[in-house]
Scaffold this motif. Structure first.
Motif, PDB file in Angstrom:
ATOM      1  N   GLN A   2       0.830  -1.200   0.000  1.00 43.32           N
ATOM      2  CA  GLN A   2       0.000   0.000   0.000  1.00 43.32           C
ATOM      3  C   GLN A   2       0.870   1.258   0.000  1.00 43.32           C
ATOM      4  N   GLY A  62      -3.887   9.648  -7.900  1.00 45.76           N
ATOM      5  CA  GLY A  62      -4.531   8.361  -8.141  1.00 45.76           C
ATOM      6  C   GLY A  62      -3.607   7.173  -7.957  1.00 45.76           C
ATOM      7  N   PHE A  64      -1.923   6.630  -5.314  1.00 45.46           N
ATOM      8  CA  PHE A  64      -1.899   6.290  -3.896  1.00 45.46           C
ATOM      9  C   PHE A  64      -3.154   5.502  -3.516  1.00 45.46           C
ATOM     10  N   ASP A  65      -3.001   4.668  -2.499  1.00 42.91           N
ATOM     11  CA  ASP A  65      -4.148   3.919  -1.989  1.00 42.91           C
ATOM     12  C   ASP A  65      -5.016   4.771  -1.082  1.00 42.91           C
ATOM     13  N   ALA A  66      -4.428   5.785  -0.434  1.00 39.16           N
ATOM     14  CA  ALA A  66      -5.193   6.670   0.442  1.00 39.16           C
ATOM     15  C   ALA A  66      -4.392   7.936   0.703  1.00 39.16           C
ATOM     16  N   VAL A  93      -7.523  15.842  -4.711  1.00 36.21           N
ATOM     17  CA  VAL A  93      -7.739  14.534  -4.080  1.00 36.21           C
ATOM     18  C   VAL A  93      -9.140  14.027  -4.415  1.00 36.21           C
ATOM     19  N   SER A  96      -9.343  12.899  -7.964  1.00 37.56           N
ATOM     20  CA  SER A  96      -8.595  11.668  -8.251  1.00 37.56           C
ATOM     21  C   SER A  96      -9.391  10.418  -7.908  1.00 37.56           C
ATOM     22  N   THR A  98      -9.206   9.040  -5.041  1.00 36.15           N
ATOM     23  CA  THR A  98      -8.460   8.338  -3.996  1.00 36.15           C
ATOM     24  C   THR A  98      -9.146   8.533  -2.645  1.00 36.15           C
ATOM     25  N   SER A 100      -9.821   9.267   1.166  1.00 43.70           N
ATOM     26  CA  SER A 100      -9.044  10.140   2.046  1.00 43.70           C
ATOM     27  C   SER A 100      -9.646  10.163   3.440  1.00 43.70           C
ATOM     28  N   GLY A 190     -14.504  11.396  -5.296  1.00 45.00           N
ATOM     29  CA  GLY A 190     -13.861  10.945  -4.072  1.00 45.00           C
ATOM     30  C   GLY A 190     -14.775  10.707  -2.891  1.00 45.00           C
ATOM     31  N   ARG A 280     -13.227   3.906  -6.677  1.00 45.29           N
ATOM     32  CA  ARG A 280     -12.790   5.231  -7.102  1.00 45.29           C
ATOM     33  C   ARG A 280     -13.877   6.018  -7.818  1.00 45.29           C
TER      34      ARG A 280
END
Length: 284
Positions: A2, A62, A64-66, A93, A96, A98, A100, A190, A280
């Protein structure tokens, strides 16, 4: 493996001041918590509010996993370059897709970026602990708060609060001091989960924060003098060193939901557990 991005919105001076007192910036502390909870994860820190920092496009985010947003002295209702950069980052964010998560000012940044409003708390603040947090009907069924009892306390120190949630937000918890204590926001592509309190902080860090803001706490009427703040900080610091000590829990009026590290981090653990189910396109 991750990949997590930790975004800290403290200014360089604020980061230096926090390191001088605690040995770490907010982002460095948050990253350490995540390393303990998600062994093997790659954790990258960024400072999106700083001038001259490389930008993060939705495409880059995008990968990143979080994304995690830390607490900060930042006031998102101030129209400053630092705030504008931080809000632009959070909008990227959301764009994307992703997932958060944010604490305290991190929650407030997400609210403002999605179109909500944040304000200075009128004649009140929470310092040390947020007391008697209660889940809403939606919150009782939401995975962010899985495992929380009917009411709980959490580490907190803030003088700003959410005034109005944005469209696409679901209120998950509140208390008598601050109506918005936990929330989910769905915006653009998101999903953001956030809390007004600090599940990532140790009790030792809370004690340091109280000492740093002693004069402000006296001014707010939460303590008669700075000696009273120091006394309370000392008890919290002692509980940090011996979290099972019943006499210290009794003096502070807390239980295992706050004193025990794993229980204190419940919302972060729930978010990490839920990541594979958050897609996503904004659907859980």
């Amino acid at each position: 493996m991750q990949r997590f991005l930790v975004a800290e919105s403290e200014s360089p001076d604020d980061r230096a001041a926090r390191r001088a007192h605690t040995g770490q910036s907010s982002g460095e502390s948050y990253a350490d918590t995540l390393r303990q909870m998600a062994a093997g994860a790659e954790i990258i820190l960024c400072q999106p509010a700083d001038a001259g920092q490389p930008g993060f496009s939705p495409e880059k985010l995008g990968a990143f996993d979080a994304v995690f947003l830390t607490g900060s002295p930042l006031h998102v209702y101030d129209d400053t370059p630092e705030v504008r950069r931080q809000l632009a980052f959070m909008r990227a964010v959301f764009a994307s897709g992703t997932p958060s998560f944010g604490s305290c000012a991190g929650l407030q940044v997400a609210v403002a970026a999605a179109g909500g409003r944040v304000r200075a708390m009128p004649e009140r603040m929470e310092a040390g602990f947020s007391r008697r947090i209660v889940a809403t009907e939606a919150g009782r069924e939401h995975p962010l708060l899985a495992g929380r009892p009917a009411t709980w306390d959490a580490p907190a120190i803030h003088g700003d609060e959410v005034e109005e949630l944005p469209e696409g937000a679901t209120l998950l918890a509140g208390n008598a001091v601050t109506r918005v204590q936990a929330v989910e926001i769905r915006h653009d592509k998101g999903v953001f989960w956030g809390v007004q309190y600090h599940p990532e902080l140790s009790l030792g860090e809370i004690a340091i924060a109280l000492r740093r803001q002693a004069a402000r706490l006296v001014e707010a009427g939460l303590a008669e003098d700075e000696g009273e703040v120091e006394e309370r900080a000392g008890v919290i610091e002692a509980l940090h060193g011996d979290p099972a000590r019943r006499s210290l829990r009794w003096r502070l009026g807390v239980d295992g939901e706050l004193a025990d590290t794993d229980a204190r981090r419940t919302e972060i653990a729930n978010f990490l557990r839920a990541l594979p189910t958050i897609d996503r396109r904004g659907a859980r």
